[in-house]
Motif scaffolding. Structure first.
Motif, PDB file in Angstrom:
ATOM      1  N   PRO A  78      -4.805  -0.176  -9.055  1.00 27.16           N
ATOM      2  CA  PRO A  78      -5.128   1.004  -9.553  1.00 27.16           C
ATOM      3  C   PRO A  78      -5.794   1.437 -10.950  1.00 27.16           C
ATOM      4  O   PRO A  78      -6.403   2.198 -11.051  1.00 27.16           O
ATOM      5  CB  PRO A  78      -3.966   1.908  -9.125  1.00 27.16           C
ATOM      6  N   LEU A  79      -5.191   0.358 -11.801  1.00 28.17           N
ATOM      7  CA  LEU A  79      -5.740   0.752 -13.343  1.00 28.17           C
ATOM      8  C   LEU A  79      -7.027  -0.316 -13.462  1.00 28.17           C
ATOM      9  O   LEU A  79      -8.090   0.438 -14.160  1.00 28.17           O
ATOM     10  CB  LEU A  79      -4.744  -0.071 -14.356  1.00 28.17           C
ATOM     11  N   PHE A  80      -7.129  -1.044 -12.650  1.00 26.31           N
ATOM     12  CA  PHE A  80      -8.550  -2.048 -12.666  1.00 26.31           C
ATOM     13  C   PHE A  80      -9.761  -1.152 -12.256  1.00 26.31           C
ATOM     14  O   PHE A  80     -10.724  -0.967 -12.872  1.00 26.31           O
ATOM     15  CB  PHE A  80      -8.450  -3.340 -12.055  1.00 26.31           C
ATOM     16  N   LEU A  81      -9.486  -0.470 -10.914  1.00 22.15           N
ATOM     17  CA  LEU A  81     -10.502   0.123 -10.390  1.00 22.15           C
ATOM     18  C   LEU A  81     -10.985   1.471 -11.223  1.00 22.15           C
ATOM     19  O   LEU A  81     -12.062   1.810 -11.248  1.00 22.15           O
ATOM     20  CB  LEU A  81     -10.006   0.683  -9.084  1.00 22.15           C
ATOM     21  N   GLN A  82     -10.180   1.728 -12.092  1.00 24.51           N
ATOM     22  CA  GLN A  82     -10.452   3.240 -12.973  1.00 24.51           C
ATOM     23  C   GLN A  82     -11.580   2.651 -14.006  1.00 24.51           C
ATOM     24  O   GLN A  82     -12.355   3.558 -14.512  1.00 24.51           O
ATOM     25  CB  GLN A  82      -9.406   3.643 -13.662  1.00 24.51           C
ATOM     26  N   ASN A  86      -3.352   8.986 -14.562  1.00 20.19           N
ATOM     27  CA  ASN A  86      -3.507   9.067 -13.104  1.00 20.19           C
ATOM     28  C   ASN A  86      -2.685   8.257 -12.264  1.00 20.19           C
ATOM     29  O   ASN A  86      -2.313   8.585 -11.103  1.00 20.19           O
ATOM     30  CB  ASN A  86      -4.941   8.689 -12.825  1.00 20.19           C
ATOM     31  N   HIS A  87      -2.015   7.164 -12.852  1.00 21.70           N
ATOM     32  CA  HIS A  87      -1.027   6.352 -11.913  1.00 21.70           C
ATOM     33  C   HIS A  87       0.222   5.914 -12.937  1.00 21.70           C
ATOM     34  O   HIS A  87       0.075   5.626 -13.984  1.00 21.70           O
ATOM     35  CB  HIS A  87      -1.834   4.984 -11.541  1.00 21.70           C
ATOM     36  N   GLY A  97      -8.183   5.877  -3.469  1.00 18.98           N
ATOM     37  CA  GLY A  97      -7.981   4.501  -3.505  1.00 18.98           C
ATOM     38  C   GLY A  97      -6.927   4.271  -4.965  1.00 18.98           C
ATOM     39  O   GLY A  97      -6.793   3.048  -5.264  1.00 18.98           O
ATOM     40  N   ILE A  98      -6.804   5.505  -5.634  1.00 21.66           N
ATOM     41  CA  ILE A  98      -6.061   5.042  -6.920  1.00 21.66           C
ATOM     42  C   ILE A  98      -4.766   5.595  -6.755  1.00 21.66           C
ATOM     43  O   ILE A  98      -3.722   5.197  -7.067  1.00 21.66           O
ATOM     44  CB  ILE A  98      -6.704   5.629  -8.128  1.00 21.66           C
ATOM     45  N   ASN A  99      -4.756   7.180  -6.554  1.00 17.53           N
ATOM     46  CA  ASN A  99      -3.458   8.009  -6.565  1.00 17.53           C
ATOM     47  C   ASN A  99      -3.367   8.810  -5.220  1.00 17.53           C
ATOM     48  O   ASN A  99      -2.554   9.968  -5.331  1.00 17.53           O
ATOM     49  CB  ASN A  99      -3.362   8.441  -7.856  1.00 17.53           C
ATOM     50  N   ASP A 100      -4.376   8.744  -4.386  1.00 16.91           N
ATOM     51  CA  ASP A 100      -4.306   9.625  -3.297  1.00 16.91           C
ATOM     52  C   ASP A 100      -3.450   9.429  -2.108  1.00 16.91           C
ATOM     53  O   ASP A 100      -3.898   9.219  -0.837  1.00 16.91           O
ATOM     54  CB  ASP A 100      -5.863   9.818  -2.627  1.00 16.91           C
ATOM     55  N   SER A 101      -2.049   9.177  -2.431  1.00 11.08           N
ATOM     56  CA  SER A 101      -1.190   9.167  -1.521  1.00 11.08           C
ATOM     57  C   SER A 101       0.367   9.743  -1.798  1.00 11.08           C
ATOM     58  O   SER A 101       0.154   9.880  -3.338  1.00 11.08           O
ATOM     59  CB  SER A 101      -0.716   7.707  -1.029  1.00 11.08           C
ATOM     60  N   VAL A 102       1.056  10.433  -1.129  1.00 12.34           N
ATOM     61  CA  VAL A 102       2.087  10.921  -1.467  1.00 12.34           C
ATOM     62  C   VAL A 102       3.073  10.208  -2.375  1.00 12.34           C
ATOM     63  O   VAL A 102       3.518  10.626  -3.449  1.00 12.34           O
ATOM     64  CB  VAL A 102       2.784  11.622   0.017  1.00 12.34           C
ATOM     65  N   PRO A 103       3.343   8.745  -1.830  1.00  8.87           N
ATOM     66  CA  PRO A 103       4.291   7.925  -2.790  1.00  8.87           C
ATOM     67  C   PRO A 103       3.594   7.800  -4.179  1.00  8.87           C
ATOM     68  O   PRO A 103       4.503   7.752  -5.111  1.00  8.87           O
ATOM     69  CB  PRO A 103       4.307   6.816  -1.797  1.00  8.87           C
ATOM     70  N   ALA A 104       2.461   7.595  -4.332  1.00 13.88           N
ATOM     71  CA  ALA A 104       1.590   7.259  -5.643  1.00 13.88           C
ATOM     72  C   ALA A 104       1.853   8.640  -6.403  1.00 13.88           C
ATOM     73  O   ALA A 104       2.190   8.610  -7.485  1.00 13.88           O
ATOM     74  CB  ALA A 104       0.141   7.128  -5.367  1.00 13.88           C
ATOM     75  N   LEU A 105       1.603   9.490  -5.951  1.00 14.93           N
ATOM     76  CA  LEU A 105       1.646  10.764  -6.811  1.00 14.93           C
ATOM     77  C   LEU A 105       3.180  11.168  -7.158  1.00 14.93           C
ATOM     78  O   LEU A 105       3.491  11.498  -7.942  1.00 14.93           O
ATOM     79  CB  LEU A 105       1.090  12.165  -5.934  1.00 14.93           C
ATOM     80  N   GLU A 106       4.042  11.119  -6.117  1.00 13.70           N
ATOM     81  CA  GLU A 106       5.519  11.315  -6.212  1.00 13.70           C
ATOM     82  C   GLU A 106       5.963  10.419  -7.350  1.00 13.70           C
ATOM     83  O   GLU A 106       6.682  10.827  -8.160  1.00 13.70           O
ATOM     84  CB  GLU A 106       6.235  11.060  -4.979  1.00 13.70           C
ATOM     85  N   HIS A 135     -17.770   8.458  -4.798  1.00 13.22           N
ATOM     86  CA  HIS A 135     -16.864   7.439  -3.855  1.00 13.22           C
ATOM     87  C   HIS A 135     -15.532   7.581  -4.444  1.00 13.22           C
ATOM     88  O   HIS A 135     -14.545   7.284  -3.739  1.00 13.22           O
ATOM     89  CB  HIS A 135     -17.375   5.996  -3.966  1.00 13.22           C
ATOM     90  N   TRP A 136     -15.224   8.507  -5.484  1.00 17.17           N
ATOM     91  CA  TRP A 136     -13.812   8.650  -5.648  1.00 17.17           C
ATOM     92  C   TRP A 136     -13.282   9.858  -4.912  1.00 17.17           C
ATOM     93  O   TRP A 136     -12.048  10.371  -4.949  1.00 17.17           O
ATOM     94  CB  TRP A 136     -13.614   9.022  -7.209  1.00 17.17           C
TER      95      TRP A 136
END
Ligand SMILES: *Cc1c(COP(=O)(O)O)cnc(C)c1O
Ligand code: SF4
Length: 353
Positions: A88-92, A245-246, A277-286, A313-314
């Protein structure tokens, strides 16, 4: 692929000479954070090598690199997982193939900022607050950035050139808060920053200073003793808005820098961008929000992506974003859930979704 032997700081315009600002005190020893900038990774090839990734493992677009070259510090890269093309850091920071897609409806100036620039480098869009583009330079180039097409080269680069901005602020007693933004305001050296802050302190009706910066995240040593003393000693109430973001962006060194800011009497907030693809899930944001509140940084905004050319695409569907926020409310303390917002050109505030 870019100029690997140049030592210039990352700049939105590629060729803007920001060294004048950064290295204005040539008689001073170079600080650790400035060394980090010099040693930053600036080419796709170098980044792949560092991460032990093969070209065949990634998609790549050269399209955006001339205006907005790859730029990432080694501190940030060290938190990426080796051999993982989906990190998730690489993709940013990686120019993915999808960047070359142009989607109808994408704009260069997605948030209508160019219209609200009363004075070059000063945005007065919301009541009581002005946003000063203190520097066009950043210590990381985030591929989703809505400011990537901003004409930073038309913004002031010298303190004398700020005079118009200070005059505007001084003449309007409704302005109580000055937001230093960019680019990244902490790409200025401390002496420049101090001059800027002194000028703002001299305007009696200004009560608050806000600093929007991603620099401590990508170079934690940017939180120097000089900077801390400057903020501690200011008559202004200082608010610091980080951009993380992550959760993987936060390591112990960043945690220490955050603690130092807190001890200097600075209030800390964070803004994040919701990214597919970076932080779009509940566990990632939590896990991000939990880590932030453990460090006493309050999650402030979660931004819906601005429709900027080469970044669609983001985008995450708003309904899905809302559903995630609802779920997070049931899991976290109220102060741990940020406002999910979108910036609309004509609105007098960020619009809650
Ligand atoms: C986001 C923004 C601000 C700050 O808004 P807050 O809601 O106070 O965080 C100020 N000026 C501009 C131009 C902005 O885009
Ligand atoms: S998101 Fe912030 S740090 Fe990243 S490129 Fe844009 S202005 Fe710079």
């Amino acid at each position: 692929m870019g100029n690997s032997d140049s030592v210039s700081l990352g700049s939105h315009t590629g060729n803007e000479s920001v060294e004048r600002l950064i290295y204005s005190q040539s008689d001073r020893p170079t600080l650790r954070w400035q060394e980090s900038l010099k040693r930053a990774i600036r080419t796709p090839k170098e980044l792949l090598k560092e991460l032990q990734l093969e070209e065949a493992q990634v998609t790549f677009s050269h399209k955006g690199l001339d205006d907005f070259p790859l730029f990432v510090t080694r501190e940030f890269v060290s938190r990426m997982k080796r051999g993982d093309s989906q990190d998730p850091l690489f993709l940013q920071v990686w120019p993915q193939g999808a960047e070359s897609q142009v989607v109808p409806g994408d704009l260069k100036d997605a948030v209508g900022e160019l219209g609200s620039q009363a004075i070059p480098g000063l945005l007065h869009k919301y009541q009581g607050r002005v946003l000063l583009i203190a520097s066009g330079a950043c210590a990381i180039h985030c591929r989703y950035c809505f400011r990537r097409h901003f004409p930073y080269d038309q913004s002031p680069k010298d303190l004398a050139q700020w005079d118009k901005a200070f005059q505007h602020i001084a003449a309007d007693p409704t302005i109580e808060e000055v937001i230093l933004s960019g680019g990244d305001p902490l790409s200025l050296v401390d002496t420049k920053l101090q001059q800027l802050i002194r000028k703002i302190e001299q305007i009696p009706h200004v009560k608050r200073l806000r600093i929007h910066s991603r620099l401590p995240v990508v170079i934690p040593s940017r939180i120097t003793t000089e900077l801390l003393e400057m903020l501690r000693g200011s008559r202004l109430a200082v608010w610091f808005v980080l951009h993380i973001n992550h959760v993987n962006e936060i390591d112990d060194e960043l945690g220490d820098s955050i603690a130092k800011l807190r001890l200097a009497g600075v209030s800390l907030l964070n803004q994040a961008v919701l990214l597919r693809g970076i932080n779009d899930s509940v566990p990632a944001l939590e896990s991000l929000f939990t880590k932030l509140i453990d460090l006493q940084v309050m999650p402030y905004y979660l931004h819906q992506l601005d429709r900027v050319e080469g970044a669609s695409h983001w985008e995450v569907d708003r309904e899905r974003g809302r559903a995630m926020i609802r779920e997070l409310r049931a899991r976290l303390p109220g102060y741990g859930v940020p406002l999910y917002v979108k910036e609309e050109a004509a609105e007098p505030h960020k619009t809650p979704l």
